[in-house]
Write a protein that holds these residues in place. Structure first.
Motif, PDB file in Angstrom:
ATOM      1  N   ALA A 129      -2.692 -37.494  -2.375  1.00  0.00           N
ATOM      2  CA  ALA A 129      -3.927 -38.045  -1.792  1.00  0.00           C
ATOM      3  C   ALA A 129      -3.625 -39.070  -0.704  1.00  0.00           C
ATOM      4  N   LYS A 130      -2.571 -39.853  -0.893  1.00  0.00           N
ATOM      5  CA  LYS A 130      -2.204 -40.875   0.088  1.00  0.00           C
ATOM      6  C   LYS A 130      -1.833 -40.258   1.437  1.00  0.00           C
ATOM      7  N   PHE A 131      -1.244 -39.069   1.405  1.00  0.00           N
ATOM      8  CA  PHE A 131      -0.752 -38.427   2.623  1.00  0.00           C
ATOM      9  C   PHE A 131      -1.619 -37.237   3.062  1.00  0.00           C
ATOM     10  N   ALA A 132      -2.760 -37.028   2.395  1.00  0.00           N
ATOM     11  CA  ALA A 132      -3.590 -35.842   2.653  1.00  0.00           C
ATOM     12  C   ALA A 132      -4.043 -35.733   4.099  1.00  0.00           C
ATOM     13  N   ALA A 133      -4.529 -36.808   4.693  1.00  0.00           N
ATOM     14  CA  ALA A 133      -5.037 -36.739   6.068  1.00  0.00           C
ATOM     15  C   ALA A 133      -3.926 -36.326   7.037  1.00  0.00           C
ATOM     16  N   SER A 134      -2.729 -36.877   6.871  1.00  0.00           N
ATOM     17  CA  SER A 134      -1.606 -36.512   7.743  1.00  0.00           C
ATOM     18  C   SER A 134      -1.163 -35.073   7.505  1.00  0.00           C
ATOM     19  N   ALA A 135      -1.178 -34.646   6.255  1.00  0.00           N
ATOM     20  CA  ALA A 135      -0.807 -33.264   5.934  1.00  0.00           C
ATOM     21  C   ALA A 135      -1.849 -32.299   6.482  1.00  0.00           C
ATOM     22  N   ASN A 136      -3.129 -32.638   6.339  1.00  0.00           N
ATOM     23  CA  ASN A 136      -4.208 -31.793   6.869  1.00  0.00           C
ATOM     24  C   ASN A 136      -4.108 -31.684   8.390  1.00  0.00           C
ATOM     25  N   LYS A 137      -3.810 -32.815   9.041  1.00  0.00           N
ATOM     26  CA  LYS A 137      -3.639 -32.811  10.502  1.00  0.00           C
ATOM     27  C   LYS A 137      -2.504 -31.874  10.895  1.00  0.00           C
ATOM     28  N   GLN A 138      -1.403 -31.911  10.136  1.00  0.00           N
ATOM     29  CA  GLN A 138      -0.272 -31.038  10.445  1.00  0.00           C
ATOM     30  C   GLN A 138      -0.644 -29.562  10.283  1.00  0.00           C
ATOM     31  N   CYS A 176     -18.072 -29.329  12.694  1.00  0.00           N
ATOM     32  CA  CYS A 176     -17.831 -30.758  12.901  1.00  0.00           C
ATOM     33  C   CYS A 176     -17.285 -31.353  11.594  1.00  0.00           C
ATOM     34  N   PRO A 177     -16.156 -32.048  11.646  1.00  0.00           N
ATOM     35  CA  PRO A 177     -15.592 -32.618  10.418  1.00  0.00           C
ATOM     36  C   PRO A 177     -16.412 -33.773   9.839  1.00  0.00           C
ATOM     37  N   LEU A 178     -17.319 -34.339  10.623  1.00  0.00           N
ATOM     38  CA  LEU A 178     -18.152 -35.425  10.102  1.00  0.00           C
ATOM     39  C   LEU A 178     -19.444 -34.906   9.483  1.00  0.00           C
ATOM     40  N   SER A 179     -20.112 -33.982  10.177  1.00  0.00           N
ATOM     41  CA  SER A 179     -21.421 -33.515   9.715  1.00  0.00           C
ATOM     42  C   SER A 179     -21.412 -32.125   9.100  1.00  0.00           C
ATOM     43  N   GLY A 180     -20.413 -31.319   9.434  1.00  0.00           N
ATOM     44  CA  GLY A 180     -20.401 -29.932   8.981  1.00  0.00           C
ATOM     45  C   GLY A 180     -21.274 -29.018   9.841  1.00  0.00           C
ATOM     46  N   GLN A 181     -21.781 -29.559  10.957  1.00  0.00           N
ATOM     47  CA  GLN A 181     -22.645 -28.789  11.859  1.00  0.00           C
ATOM     48  C   GLN A 181     -21.808 -27.997  12.877  1.00  0.00           C
ATOM     49  N   ASP A 182     -22.493 -27.118  13.633  1.00  0.00           N
ATOM     50  CA  ASP A 182     -21.823 -26.319  14.655  1.00  0.00           C
ATOM     51  C   ASP A 182     -21.163 -27.208  15.707  1.00  0.00           C
ATOM     52  N   LEU A 183     -20.078 -26.711  16.289  1.00  0.00           N
ATOM     53  CA  LEU A 183     -19.305 -27.469  17.267  1.00  0.00           C
ATOM     54  C   LEU A 183     -19.905 -27.395  18.665  1.00  0.00           C
ATOM     55  N   ASN A 184     -19.787 -28.488  19.389  1.00  0.00           N
ATOM     56  CA  ASN A 184     -20.153 -28.554  20.801  1.00  0.00           C
ATOM     57  C   ASN A 184     -18.851 -28.773  21.570  1.00  0.00           C
ATOM     58  N   PRO A 185     -18.357 -27.758  22.295  1.00  0.00           N
ATOM     59  CA  PRO A 185     -17.082 -27.881  23.000  1.00  0.00           C
ATOM     60  C   PRO A 185     -17.023 -29.048  23.988  1.00  0.00           C
ATOM     61  N   LEU A 216     -11.183 -40.247   9.331  1.00  0.00           N
ATOM     62  CA  LEU A 216     -12.521 -39.737   9.645  1.00  0.00           C
ATOM     63  C   LEU A 216     -12.490 -38.235   9.906  1.00  0.00           C
ATOM     64  N   VAL A 217     -11.444 -37.768  10.572  1.00  0.00           N
ATOM     65  CA  VAL A 217     -11.378 -36.362  10.978  1.00  0.00           C
ATOM     66  C   VAL A 217     -10.614 -35.479   9.990  1.00  0.00           C
ATOM     67  N   PHE A 218      -9.564 -36.006   9.366  1.00  0.00           N
ATOM     68  CA  PHE A 218      -8.684 -35.160   8.560  1.00  0.00           C
ATOM     69  C   PHE A 218      -8.623 -35.501   7.071  1.00  0.00           C
ATOM     70  N   SER A 219      -9.459 -36.422   6.582  1.00  0.00           N
ATOM     71  CA  SER A 219      -9.481 -36.678   5.132  1.00  0.00           C
ATOM     72  C   SER A 219      -9.848 -35.373   4.426  1.00  0.00           C
ATOM     73  N   ASP A 220      -9.605 -35.288   3.134  1.00  0.00           N
ATOM     74  CA  ASP A 220      -9.940 -34.061   2.402  1.00  0.00           C
ATOM     75  C   ASP A 220     -11.418 -33.706   2.543  1.00  0.00           C
ATOM     76  N   GLU A 221     -12.281 -34.710   2.488  1.00  0.00           N
ATOM     77  CA  GLU A 221     -13.725 -34.463   2.612  1.00  0.00           C
ATOM     78  C   GLU A 221     -14.068 -33.882   3.984  1.00  0.00           C
ATOM     79  N   ALA A 222     -13.555 -34.484   5.048  1.00  0.00           N
ATOM     80  CA  ALA A 222     -13.796 -33.995   6.406  1.00  0.00           C
ATOM     81  C   ALA A 222     -13.150 -32.629   6.610  1.00  0.00           C
ATOM     82  N   PHE A 223     -11.977 -32.439   6.037  1.00  0.00           N
ATOM     83  CA  PHE A 223     -11.246 -31.186   6.187  1.00  0.00           C
ATOM     84  C   PHE A 223     -12.036 -30.020   5.588  1.00  0.00           C
TER      85      PHE A 223
END
Length: 158
Positions: free
Chosen positions: A78-87, A99-108, A141-148
């Motif tokens: 759990a401590k390294f999850a965001a870095s592992a997810n980013k990798q 979107c990793p924050l809202s789960g909505q469709d992406l806007n390029p 914010l972007v790569f935590s397990d929840e955002a992932f």
């Protein structure tokens, strides 16, 4: 006898199917298919990841700088999850789909770089929230397990 032959053929097919499934159980990618160029060890942070140090993680493989880092990772994933997810995203084993924050469709048009990885958001509010954050806060914010779970999925091998 024909029923017996059919049973043997069915059993043989089942064993072949099981063997094929077992070949893919370790992940969707073979180590030689993953480019580690620019990939960093999720434990050491600034050291480059190397082949031969990987462990299975979330239907992919995470790579480390040495043989000691996988042990630290296993003790507190759990401590390294965001870095592992980013990798996983940086090595193209996972791709962004929402979107990793809202789960909505992406806007390029909202694309920015977060810890060396291009990320999009649904709107400028989500983008702005991430841009205001710094360092580990931005990464989480972007790569935590929840955002992932909200924003990324396995990139199927072609």
């Amino acid at each position: 006898v024909p029923g017996f032959t059919k049973a043997i053929l069915m059993k043989r097919r089942s064993l072949i199917a099981l063997a094929v499934c077992a070949m893919f159980a370790g992940g969707l990618y073979a180590a030689e298919e993953i480019s580690l160029k620019g990939a960093l060890c999720p434990v050491a942070g600034s050291k480059p990841a190397k082949a031969g140090t990987e462990v299975d993680y979330k239907e992919g493989k995470v790579y480390f700088c040495c043989q000691n880092c996988p042990k630290a990772f296993a003790k507190d994933t759990a401590k390294f999850a965001a870095s592992a997810n980013k990798q996983l995203v940086a090595t193209k084993q996972y791709k962004e789909v929402k979107c990793p924050l809202s789960g909505q469709d992406l806007n390029p048009e909202t694309a920015i770089e977060v810890a060396g990885v291009k990320v999009c958001f649904c709107c400028n509010m989500c983008k702005g929230k991430v841009e205001k954050a710094k360092g580990d806060e931005q990464l989480n914010l972007v790569f935590s397990d929840e955002a992932f779970k909200k924003g990324f999925e396995v990139a199927k091998k072609k």
